[in-house]
Design an enzyme around this catalytic site. Structure first.
Site, PDB file in Angstrom:
ATOM      1  N   LYS A 163      76.806  29.164   1.897  1.00 58.26           N
ATOM      2  CA  LYS A 163      77.653  29.892   0.944  1.00 58.26           C
ATOM      3  C   LYS A 163      77.333  29.539  -0.517  1.00 58.26           C
ATOM      4  O   LYS A 163      77.520  30.368  -1.410  1.00 58.26           O
ATOM      5  CB  LYS A 163      79.138  29.662   1.250  1.00 58.26           C
ATOM      6  CG  LYS A 163      79.701  28.327   0.820  1.00 58.26           C
ATOM      7  CD  LYS A 163      80.756  28.476  -0.244  1.00 58.26           C
ATOM      8  CE  LYS A 163      81.174  27.197  -0.899  1.00 58.26           C
ATOM      9  NZ  LYS A 163      80.855  25.896  -0.485  1.00 58.26           N
ATOM     10  N   LYS A 194      74.867  22.520  -2.992  1.00 60.73           N
ATOM     11  CA  LYS A 194      75.524  22.857  -4.269  1.00 60.73           C
ATOM     12  C   LYS A 194      74.587  22.561  -5.439  1.00 60.73           C
ATOM     13  O   LYS A 194      74.469  23.351  -6.373  1.00 60.73           O
ATOM     14  CB  LYS A 194      76.818  22.058  -4.436  1.00 60.73           C
ATOM     15  CG  LYS A 194      77.857  22.412  -3.389  1.00 60.73           C
ATOM     16  CD  LYS A 194      79.178  21.713  -3.660  1.00 60.73           C
ATOM     17  CE  LYS A 194      79.995  21.596  -2.407  1.00 60.73           C
ATOM     18  NZ  LYS A 194      80.076  22.824  -1.609  1.00 60.73           N
ATOM     19  N   LYS A 233      71.770  24.287  11.407  1.00 60.82           N
ATOM     20  CA  LYS A 233      73.192  24.284  11.027  1.00 60.82           C
ATOM     21  C   LYS A 233      74.083  24.166  12.270  1.00 60.82           C
ATOM     22  O   LYS A 233      74.164  25.088  13.086  1.00 60.82           O
ATOM     23  CB  LYS A 233      73.473  25.597  10.279  1.00 60.82           C
ATOM     24  CG  LYS A 233      74.904  25.835   9.964  1.00 60.82           C
ATOM     25  CD  LYS A 233      75.264  25.375   8.585  1.00 60.82           C
ATOM     26  CE  LYS A 233      76.741  25.547   8.335  1.00 60.82           C
ATOM     27  NZ  LYS A 233      77.259  24.601   7.367  1.00 60.82           N
ATOM     28  N   GLY A 235      85.547  24.852   1.544  1.00 66.05           N
ATOM     29  CA  GLY A 235      86.456  24.833   2.689  1.00 66.05           C
ATOM     30  C   GLY A 235      87.857  24.352   2.358  1.00 66.05           C
ATOM     31  O   GLY A 235      88.843  24.869   2.881  1.00 66.05           O
ATOM     32  N   ASN A 236      87.964  23.359   1.450  1.00 67.63           N
ATOM     33  CA  ASN A 236      89.292  22.807   1.169  1.00 67.63           C
ATOM     34  C   ASN A 236      90.164  23.763   0.357  1.00 67.63           C
ATOM     35  O   ASN A 236      91.359  23.555   0.205  1.00 67.63           O
ATOM     36  CB  ASN A 236      89.175  21.450   0.464  1.00 67.63           C
ATOM     37  CG  ASN A 236      88.576  21.571  -0.913  1.00 67.63           C
ATOM     38  OD1 ASN A 236      87.560  22.232  -1.099  1.00 67.63           O
ATOM     39  ND2 ASN A 236      89.196  20.958  -1.879  1.00 67.63           N
TER      40      ASN A 236
HETATM   41  P1  ADP Z   1      82.668  22.618   0.512  1.00 66.32           P
HETATM   42  O1  ADP Z   1      83.516  22.939   1.677  1.00 66.32           O
HETATM   43  O2  ADP Z   1      83.368  22.778  -0.795  1.00 66.32           O
HETATM   44  O3  ADP Z   1      81.309  23.265   0.534  1.00 66.32           O
HETATM   45  P2  ADP Z   1      81.410  20.116   1.314  1.00 66.32           P
HETATM   46  O4  ADP Z   1      82.185  19.153   2.116  1.00 66.32           O
HETATM   47  O5  ADP Z   1      80.343  20.922   1.969  1.00 66.32           O
HETATM   48  O6  ADP Z   1      82.462  21.026   0.569  1.00 66.32           O
HETATM   49  O7  ADP Z   1      80.734  19.354   0.080  1.00 66.32           O
HETATM   50  C1  ADP Z   1      81.496  18.590  -0.837  1.00 66.32           C
HETATM   51  C2  ADP Z   1      81.486  17.121  -0.438  1.00 66.32           C
HETATM   52  O8  ADP Z   1      80.207  16.543  -0.669  1.00 66.32           O
HETATM   53  C3  ADP Z   1      82.399  16.227  -1.236  1.00 66.32           C
HETATM   54  O9  ADP Z   1      83.729  16.306  -0.817  1.00 66.32           O
HETATM   55  C4  ADP Z   1      81.790  14.836  -1.000  1.00 66.32           C
HETATM   56  O10 ADP Z   1      82.443  14.203   0.084  1.00 66.32           O
HETATM   57  C5  ADP Z   1      80.350  15.137  -0.572  1.00 66.32           C
HETATM   58  N1  ADP Z   1      79.268  14.518  -1.368  1.00 66.32           N
HETATM   59  C6  ADP Z   1      78.090  14.162  -0.840  1.00 66.32           C
HETATM   60  N2  ADP Z   1      77.286  13.638  -1.757  1.00 66.32           N
HETATM   61  C7  ADP Z   1      77.965  13.665  -2.926  1.00 66.32           C
HETATM   62  C8  ADP Z   1      77.653  13.259  -4.267  1.00 66.32           C
HETATM   63  N3  ADP Z   1      76.479  12.736  -4.581  1.00 66.32           N
HETATM   64  N4  ADP Z   1      78.588  13.439  -5.221  1.00 66.32           N
HETATM   65  C9  ADP Z   1      79.789  13.977  -4.918  1.00 66.32           C
HETATM   66  N5  ADP Z   1      80.144  14.375  -3.673  1.00 66.32           N
HETATM   67  C10 ADP Z   1      79.241  14.227  -2.679  1.00 66.32           C
HETATM   68 MG    MG Z   2      79.817  22.977   2.102  1.00 70.26          MG
END
Ligand code: ADP
Ligand code: MG
Length: 311
Positions: free
Chosen positions: A211, A273, A129, A11-12
């Protein structure tokens, strides 16, 4: 060595949290993102781009909601298709411009992409979700009654619609994508792809495919070398956000599974992820996944940043 890389943009990569979500601001942030993407292209790698759409589809749903007395709201699959077009358009412009600046004779092209899910997927019985805006209890009750939505209370902030998040089974346009990737920078499975079920024909369903998982499926189908998941953090951490936080350079599939069981990864963000990374790294010898920061994609492929997940 040149690699075939499926890049999953979070998203970022597509919008800046603090700025107003105008078309121009979205294009500006995508221009930044495109510079990083083009670094990898300039280094000789073959890139295929997947992306999220959470905030964008949320805003389309809100527009639907606010104009529902004049224009009938569109179903979620249609809203997903709209975001693929909108984000794909900006990516095509921004990547196109950046490639031109670098004198690279390539074009980016986006594919409106459908992804088949199993209509018996257990997610349909258990929607998880959250999407779109918050509602009061009274409004939520009306939506449950009139539209048969599933609504849940979200951390004291009000009620929100929840939709199923089924597993991606088949990328409908995969043959076309395979034909295009050698010549173009293909943008596909935006927002996890438009979820469809197979009856006699394909039918859009009210669901959201993760995604990260859809990107994993794409990477397997294309026999990619690397699944590069770009997000807001530089690496994956153990004890994330705590005093004893520990950033990981690399993890084996076995270790990753153990860390998942120990609860190190948040459900709606890092867990999908890691799951996608583990699935890809386990799918065939030599494949690896990297979770890295958006502006460190090139470093990550060189082994200088990010967290590598390998067998
Ligand atoms: P995207 O939009 O890229 O899918 P998300 O916000 O869904 O991003 O997921 C990424 C976020 O997950 C990071 O910015 C962080 O805040 C969070 N996060 C949760 N657990 C962890 C972890 N164990 N290590 C790193 N980041 C984590
Ligand atoms: Mg995400």
């Amino acid at each position: 060595m040149f690699m075939k890389i499926v890049v999953a943009l979070g998203g970022n990569a597509l919008q800046e949290g603090k700025k107003a979500p105008t078309a121009l601001e979205q294009l500006n942030i995508i221009k930044e993102t495109s510079k990083h993407i083009c670094d990898l292209i300039e280094e000789g790698h073959q890139l295929v781009i997947a992306h999220g759409n959470g905030p964008q589809v949320g805003r389309i749903l809100l527009q639907n909601e606010q104009s529902k007395n004049e224009i009938p709201p569109m179903s979620l699959d249609v809203c997903g298709a709209m975001t693929q077009g909108m984000i794909g358009y900006h990516l095509q412009q921004a990547i196109g411009e950046e490639l031109q600046l670098r004198n690279i004779d390539k074009k980016a092209i986006s594919i409106v992409t459908q992804v088949v899910v199993d209509k018996n997927d257990k997610a349909f019985k258990n929607p998880t979700k959250p999407i779109g805006q918050f509602y009061s209890k009274e409004e939520a009750d009306i939506l449950i009654e009139e539209k048969e939505y599933t609504m849940t209370e979200d951390a004291g902030r009000g009620y929100r619609r929840v939709v199923p998040s089924p597993v991606p089974k088949e990328i409908v346009e995969i043959d076309v994508i395979k034909k295009l990737v050698d010549e173009y920078i293909v943008i596909t499975v935006g927002g996890g792809g438009i979820p469809v079920i197979k009856e006699n024909t394909l039918k859009g369903v009210e669901a959201v495919i993760d995604k990260d998982l859809a990107s994993e499926k794409l990477a397997e189908d294309l026999d990619a070398d690397i699944l590069l998941i770009l997000t807001a953090v530089e690496k994956v951490a153990l004890n994330f956000g705590k005093k004893d936080e520990m950033w990981l350079d690399s993890v084996s599939v076995k270790e990753a599974n153990r860390f998942v069981a120990e609860g190190h990864f948040a459900k709606g963000s890092m867990l999908p992820k890691i799951n996608a990374a583990v699935k890809f790294a386990s799918s065939k010898k030599g494949r690896k996944a990297i979770i890295a920061s958006l502006n460190k994609g090139s470093d990550a492929v060189k082994g200088k940043s990010g967290t590598v997940v390998e067998i």
